[in-house]
Write a protein that holds these residues in place. Structure first.
Motif, PDB file in Angstrom:
ATOM      1  N   ALA A 179       0.829  -1.205   0.000  1.00 35.07           N
ATOM      2  CA  ALA A 179       0.000   0.000   0.000  1.00 35.07           C
ATOM      3  C   ALA A 179       0.870   1.265   0.000  1.00 35.07           C
ATOM      4  N   TRP A 180       1.950   1.275   0.807  1.00 28.86           N
ATOM      5  CA  TRP A 180       2.820   2.459   0.869  1.00 28.86           C
ATOM      6  C   TRP A 180       3.700   2.594  -0.368  1.00 28.86           C
ATOM      7  N   ARG A 181       3.849   1.515  -1.136  1.00 30.32           N
ATOM      8  CA  ARG A 181       4.574   1.596  -2.413  1.00 30.32           C
ATOM      9  C   ARG A 181       3.691   2.140  -3.526  1.00 30.32           C
ATOM     10  N   SER A 182       2.373   2.090  -3.315  1.00 32.98           N
ATOM     11  CA  SER A 182       1.456   2.455  -4.403  1.00 32.98           C
ATOM     12  C   SER A 182       0.553   3.615  -3.999  1.00 32.98           C
ATOM     13  N   TYR A 183      -0.669   3.333  -3.647  1.00 30.29           N
ATOM     14  CA  TYR A 183      -1.652   4.405  -3.487  1.00 30.29           C
ATOM     15  C   TYR A 183      -1.469   5.277  -2.247  1.00 30.29           C
ATOM     16  N   LYS A 184      -0.761   4.825  -1.222  1.00 34.07           N
ATOM     17  CA  LYS A 184      -0.510   5.655  -0.040  1.00 34.07           C
ATOM     18  C   LYS A 184       0.781   6.470  -0.160  1.00 34.07           C
ATOM     19  N   ALA A 185       1.557   6.220  -1.187  1.00 32.46           N
ATOM     20  CA  ALA A 185       2.880   6.840  -1.316  1.00 32.46           C
ATOM     21  C   ALA A 185       2.778   8.345  -1.524  1.00 32.46           C
ATOM     22  N   ASP A 186       3.726   9.049  -0.952  1.00 34.74           N
ATOM     23  CA  ASP A 186       3.879  10.484  -1.145  1.00 34.74           C
ATOM     24  C   ASP A 186       5.022  10.683  -2.135  1.00 34.74           C
ATOM     25  N   THR A 187       4.801  11.498  -3.132  1.00 41.53           N
ATOM     26  CA  THR A 187       5.820  11.686  -4.170  1.00 41.53           C
ATOM     27  C   THR A 187       7.088  12.358  -3.637  1.00 41.53           C
ATOM     28  N   ARG A 188       7.000  13.002  -2.492  1.00 40.26           N
ATOM     29  CA  ARG A 188       8.171  13.658  -1.906  1.00 40.26           C
ATOM     30  C   ARG A 188       9.012  12.707  -1.060  1.00 40.26           C
ATOM     31  N   ALA A 189       8.526  11.505  -0.807  1.00 44.67           N
ATOM     32  CA  ALA A 189       9.203  10.560   0.085  1.00 44.67           C
ATOM     33  C   ALA A 189      10.457   9.983  -0.567  1.00 44.67           C
ATOM     34  N   PHE A 190      11.416   9.633   0.282  1.00 42.32           N
ATOM     35  CA  PHE A 190      12.588   8.899  -0.180  1.00 42.32           C
ATOM     36  C   PHE A 190      12.228   7.431  -0.135  1.00 42.32           C
ATOM     37  N   MET A 191      12.389   6.746  -1.257  1.00 44.77           N
ATOM     38  CA  MET A 191      12.020   5.334  -1.313  1.00 44.77           C
ATOM     39  C   MET A 191      13.197   4.499  -1.807  1.00 44.77           C
ATOM     40  N   LEU A 192      13.698   3.660  -0.926  1.00 46.11           N
ATOM     41  CA  LEU A 192      14.661   2.646  -1.319  1.00 46.11           C
ATOM     42  C   LEU A 192      13.827   1.390  -1.505  1.00 46.11           C
ATOM     43  N   LEU A 193      13.355   1.236  -2.719  1.00 50.19           N
ATOM     44  CA  LEU A 193      12.335   0.243  -3.027  1.00 50.19           C
ATOM     45  C   LEU A 193      12.927  -0.922  -3.789  1.00 50.19           C
ATOM     46  N   ARG A 194      12.702  -2.104  -3.284  1.00 48.93           N
ATOM     47  CA  ARG A 194      13.027  -3.338  -3.984  1.00 48.93           C
ATOM     48  C   ARG A 194      11.762  -4.193  -3.933  1.00 48.93           C
ATOM     49  N   ALA A 195      11.097  -4.336  -5.067  1.00 50.35           N
ATOM     50  CA  ALA A 195       9.798  -5.009  -5.115  1.00 50.35           C
ATOM     51  C   ALA A 195       9.889  -6.487  -4.735  1.00 50.35           C
ATOM     52  N   LEU A 237      10.292  -0.760   6.215  1.00 48.78           N
ATOM     53  CA  LEU A 237      10.240   0.107   7.381  1.00 48.78           C
ATOM     54  C   LEU A 237      10.000   1.521   6.875  1.00 48.78           C
ATOM     55  N   LYS A 238       9.022   2.180   7.456  1.00 46.97           N
ATOM     56  CA  LYS A 238       8.722   3.571   7.107  1.00 46.97           C
ATOM     57  C   LYS A 238       9.184   4.428   8.280  1.00 46.97           C
ATOM     58  N   VAL A 239      10.113   5.346   8.011  1.00 45.08           N
ATOM     59  CA  VAL A 239      10.692   6.189   9.058  1.00 45.08           C
ATOM     60  C   VAL A 239      10.367   7.643   8.748  1.00 45.08           C
ATOM     61  N   GLU A 240       9.726   8.311   9.688  1.00 39.73           N
ATOM     62  CA  GLU A 240       9.414   9.732   9.514  1.00 39.73           C
ATOM     63  C   GLU A 240      10.697  10.552   9.513  1.00 39.73           C
ATOM     64  N   ILE A 241      10.709  11.588   8.687  1.00 38.37           N
ATOM     65  CA  ILE A 241      11.821  12.537   8.679  1.00 38.37           C
ATOM     66  C   ILE A 241      11.288  13.839   9.266  1.00 38.37           C
ATOM     67  N   THR A 242      11.881  14.243  10.390  1.00 36.03           N
ATOM     68  CA  THR A 242      11.357  15.371  11.165  1.00 36.03           C
ATOM     69  C   THR A 242      12.114  16.674  10.967  1.00 36.03           C
ATOM     70  N   ALA A 258      10.970   8.165   4.940  1.00 36.55           N
ATOM     71  CA  ALA A 258      11.817   7.283   4.136  1.00 36.55           C
ATOM     72  C   ALA A 258      11.178   5.906   4.167  1.00 36.55           C
ATOM     73  N   TYR A 259      10.941   5.358   2.997  1.00 34.76           N
ATOM     74  CA  TYR A 259      10.424   3.993   2.849  1.00 34.76           C
ATOM     75  C   TYR A 259      11.624   3.115   2.504  1.00 34.76           C
ATOM     76  N   LEU A 260      11.917   2.149   3.360  1.00 30.17           N
ATOM     77  CA  LEU A 260      13.091   1.307   3.173  1.00 30.17           C
ATOM     78  C   LEU A 260      12.675  -0.151   3.053  1.00 30.17           C
ATOM     79  N   SER A 261      12.825  -0.727   1.881  1.00 32.03           N
ATOM     80  CA  SER A 261      12.597  -2.161   1.727  1.00 32.03           C
ATOM     81  C   SER A 261      13.659  -2.879   2.541  1.00 32.03           C
ATOM     82  N   THR A 262      13.231  -3.795   3.396  1.00 33.16           N
ATOM     83  CA  THR A 262      14.169  -4.539   4.224  1.00 33.16           C
ATOM     84  C   THR A 262      13.576  -5.898   4.556  1.00 33.16           C
ATOM     85  N   ARG A 263      14.438  -6.888   4.614  1.00 32.79           N
ATOM     86  CA  ARG A 263      13.981  -8.239   4.981  1.00 32.79           C
ATOM     87  C   ARG A 263      13.799  -8.363   6.492  1.00 32.79           C
TER      88      ARG A 263
END
Length: 148
Positions: free
Chosen positions: A92-108, A114-119, A128-133
């Motif tokens: 959901a955060w990779r698609s319709y919930k995503a913000d275009t300003r977000a930093f995304m380290l995306l590996r499908a 992990l989604k980390v707020e930047i304050t 920051a959206y970080l794909s992680t196992r």
């Protein structure tokens, strides 16, 4: 020793696909003879392998007072709350919930994230959206480093 480090390696099936790309290149050179066929096999497999290796070489790590995710280096002081995303929520955060300003380290090919707020008020990036196992381990490492 670093509190957290992960390499977002490509799945094994991608290496098999790079071999298939080599076979396809060999078939393209088949009418030209045996030597070009072997060159196509070796060259095509090597190029596809380099592409797979480069795509799977991204790292997430915590170094001193920064979170390094791919090419981004974010100071820990600029990070807010972290949220572990299961496969469905990560999609959901990779698609319709995503913000275009977000930093995304995306590996499908990695289902969790992990989604980390930047304050940082000077940074327009909301999170920051970080794909992680291992999202729980990354969240715990961030909390441990900030608490120390």
């Amino acid at each position: 020793m670093q509190p957290y480090e992960e390499r977002l390696t490509a799945p094994r099936s991608w290496w098999f696909i790079s071999l298939l790309v080599g076979f396809a290149c060999a078939l393209m050179f088949l009418p030209l003879g045996t030597l070009p066929l072997l060159g196509g096999l070796v060259g095509g497999t090597a190029v596809a392998g380099v592409v797979v290796s480069a795509y799977g070489s991204m790292r997430i790590r915590i170094v001193a007072d920064s979170l390094v995710a791919g090419e981004a280096k974010i100071p820990l002081s600029a990070l807010g709350d972290a949220e572990v995303l299961d496969a469905e929520e990560a999609r959901a955060w990779r698609s319709y919930k995503a913000d275009t300003r977000a930093f995304m380290l995306l590996r499908a090919y990695i289902p969790t994230a992990l989604k980390v707020e930047i304050t940082d008020p000077a940074d327009p990036t909301p999170y920051a959206y970080l794909s992680t196992r291992h999202p729980e381990a990354l969240k715990a490492a961030l909390a441990a480093v900030r608490a120390a």
